[in-house]
Design a protein around this motif. Sequence first.
Motif, mmCIF file in Angstrom:
data_model
loop_
_atom_site.group_PDB
_atom_site.id
_atom_site.type_symbol
_atom_site.label_atom_id
_atom_site.label_comp_id
_atom_site.label_asym_id
_atom_site.label_seq_id
_atom_site.Cartn_x
_atom_site.Cartn_y
_atom_site.Cartn_z
ATOM 1 N N PRO A 65 0.824 -1.213 0.000
ATOM 2 C CA PRO A 65 0.000 0.000 0.000
ATOM 3 C C PRO A 65 0.855 1.258 0.000
ATOM 4 N N LEU A 66 0.237 2.326 -0.493
ATOM 5 C CA LEU A 66 0.940 3.591 -0.633
ATOM 6 C C LEU A 66 0.381 4.626 0.337
ATOM 7 N N VAL A 67 1.153 5.655 0.576
ATOM 8 C CA VAL A 67 0.678 6.802 1.343
ATOM 9 C C VAL A 67 0.877 8.031 0.469
ATOM 10 N N GLY A 68 -0.121 8.908 0.462
ATOM 11 C CA GLY A 68 -0.041 10.098 -0.363
ATOM 12 C C GLY A 68 -0.418 11.347 0.411
ATOM 13 N N VAL A 69 0.268 12.438 0.105
ATOM 14 C CA VAL A 69 -0.084 13.756 0.634
ATOM 15 C C VAL A 69 -0.523 14.590 -0.561
ATOM 16 N N SER A 70 -1.772 15.048 -0.550
ATOM 17 C CA SER A 70 -2.328 15.755 -1.699
ATOM 18 C C SER A 70 -2.691 17.186 -1.342
ATOM 19 N N GLU A 71 -2.634 18.053 -2.349
ATOM 20 C CA GLU A 71 -3.046 19.446 -2.207
ATOM 21 C C GLU A 71 -3.777 19.884 -3.472
ATOM 22 N N LYS A 72 -4.862 20.618 -3.304
ATOM 23 C CA LYS A 72 -5.529 21.213 -4.453
ATOM 24 C C LYS A 72 -4.660 22.316 -5.035
ATOM 25 N N LEU A 73 -4.745 22.468 -6.359
ATOM 26 C CA LEU A 73 -3.936 23.479 -7.044
ATOM 27 C C LEU A 73 -4.826 24.424 -7.836
ATOM 28 N N GLY A 74 -4.383 25.678 -7.906
ATOM 29 C CA GLY A 74 -5.020 26.667 -8.754
ATOM 30 C C GLY A 74 -3.955 27.500 -9.430
ATOM 31 N N GLY A 75 -4.357 28.359 -10.357
ATOM 32 C CA GLY A 75 -3.390 29.144 -11.100
ATOM 33 C C GLY A 75 -2.852 28.370 -12.282
ATOM 34 N N LEU A 76 -1.535 28.445 -12.505
ATOM 35 C CA LEU A 76 -0.924 27.747 -13.640
ATOM 36 C C LEU A 76 -1.219 26.259 -13.596
ATOM 37 N N PHE A 77 -1.087 25.640 -12.415
ATOM 38 C CA PHE A 77 -1.307 24.206 -12.268
ATOM 39 C C PHE A 77 -2.685 23.977 -11.639
ATOM 40 N N ALA A 78 -3.749 24.035 -12.415
ATOM 41 C CA ALA A 78 -5.089 23.793 -11.884
ATOM 42 C C ALA A 78 -5.334 22.283 -11.842
ATOM 43 N N GLY A 79 -5.568 21.773 -10.655
ATOM 44 C CA GLY A 79 -5.783 20.330 -10.493
ATOM 45 C C GLY A 79 -5.383 19.898 -9.102
ATOM 46 N N CYS A 80 -4.398 19.014 -9.027
ATOM 47 C CA CYS A 80 -4.001 18.440 -7.746
ATOM 48 C C CYS A 80 -2.532 18.046 -7.799
ATOM 49 N N ALA A 81 -1.851 18.226 -6.671
ATOM 50 C CA ALA A 81 -0.465 17.777 -6.527
ATOM 51 C C ALA A 81 -0.415 16.683 -5.469
ATOM 52 N N LEU A 82 0.419 15.682 -5.705
ATOM 53 C CA LEU A 82 0.553 14.545 -4.799
ATOM 54 C C LEU A 82 2.019 14.231 -4.546
ATOM 55 N N LEU A 83 2.338 13.937 -3.307
ATOM 56 C CA LEU A 83 3.606 13.301 -2.952
ATOM 57 C C LEU A 83 3.258 11.888 -2.524
ATOM 58 N N VAL A 84 3.771 10.884 -3.230
ATOM 59 C CA VAL A 84 3.377 9.491 -3.011
ATOM 60 C C VAL A 84 4.604 8.627 -2.773
ATOM 61 N N PHE A 85 4.558 7.763 -1.772
ATOM 62 C CA PHE A 85 5.619 6.769 -1.572
ATOM 63 C C PHE A 85 5.044 5.568 -0.826
ATOM 64 N N PRO A 86 5.765 4.454 -0.797
ATOM 65 C CA PRO A 86 5.237 3.244 -0.143
ATOM 66 C C PRO A 86 4.999 3.473 1.346
ATOM 67 N N GLN A 87 3.882 2.957 1.827
ATOM 68 C CA GLN A 87 3.581 3.097 3.251
ATOM 69 C C GLN A 87 4.658 2.451 4.107
ATOM 70 N N ALA A 88 5.308 1.413 3.589
ATOM 71 C CA ALA A 88 6.356 0.726 4.349
ATOM 72 C C ALA A 88 7.514 1.666 4.670
ATOM 73 N N GLY A 89 7.712 2.698 3.855
ATOM 74 C CA GLY A 89 8.802 3.625 4.111
ATOM 75 C C GLY A 89 8.389 4.876 4.862
ATOM 76 N N SER A 90 7.083 5.023 5.124
ATOM 77 C CA SER A 90 6.615 6.276 5.710
ATOM 78 C C SER A 90 7.144 6.481 7.124
ATOM 79 N N MET A 91 7.255 5.412 7.908
ATOM 80 C CA MET A 91 7.700 5.578 9.286
ATOM 81 C C MET A 91 9.173 5.993 9.353
ATOM 82 N N ALA A 92 9.984 5.542 8.390
ATOM 83 C CA ALA A 92 11.383 5.977 8.354
ATOM 84 C C ALA A 92 11.462 7.484 8.154
#
Length: 215
Positions: A65-92
């Motif tokens: 499974p993965l973990v993601g941090v998302s943010e809504k975007l407006g302006g030049l980048f209208a949509g969404c931004a995500l930082l995604v990595f494996p949940q197994a590495g999140s605690m590190a």
Amino acid sequence: MTAAPPMLSELERDALAELGNIGIGRASTALGRMLGGLVTLSVPSVEMVPPADVAGLLDRALTPPLVGVSEKLGGLFAGCALLVFPQAGSMAVVRAALPPDVSAEDASEMEDEVLAELGNVVLNSALALVANLLGEPVDTGLPAVSRGSAAEILLGCAGPVGTEGAAVLFHIDLRTSLPGGGGAVVGGRVVLLLDAGSAGALQATLGRYIGRLVA
């Protein structure tokens, strides 16, 4: 029928990779300042793909499974931004962000809060610098943390972008170092999910950016 994203020329792809490199470098500096140099980010590679392809690419590149941090975007980048990595590495990553005397139980309870803060620093630092270099505004919303398959994380990413949009994927390696030695390398992706108008505008803006460089 799913519309293809804008086809980038080799020059446009190189320019986008360079901008991503500069943006991720700024994010790494911001993280180092916040965490005492305990987290660094690598130089990214970049690709632009249809939004429908993103879930499969993430699941193949990263171990669910993965973990993601998302943010809504407006302006030049209208949509969404995500930082995604494996949940197994999140605690590190979380352990590197917390003082060494924080217990494992307390670290677990603080995981989402820490990940949201780290994701916010990475996404805002990188996007703000890229937007500044391109001479266009970008607005970001509050970070939200989600877990699951890539498809589940994308569902929580500020709603659908649409089949005529585009997704820009930057490969990153997030390297942690802990006091007293040790650490981990966590592979991940920064994903920009753009609506159709923003995808076209990004390509046009890249063209103007390249023109300024070669002028």
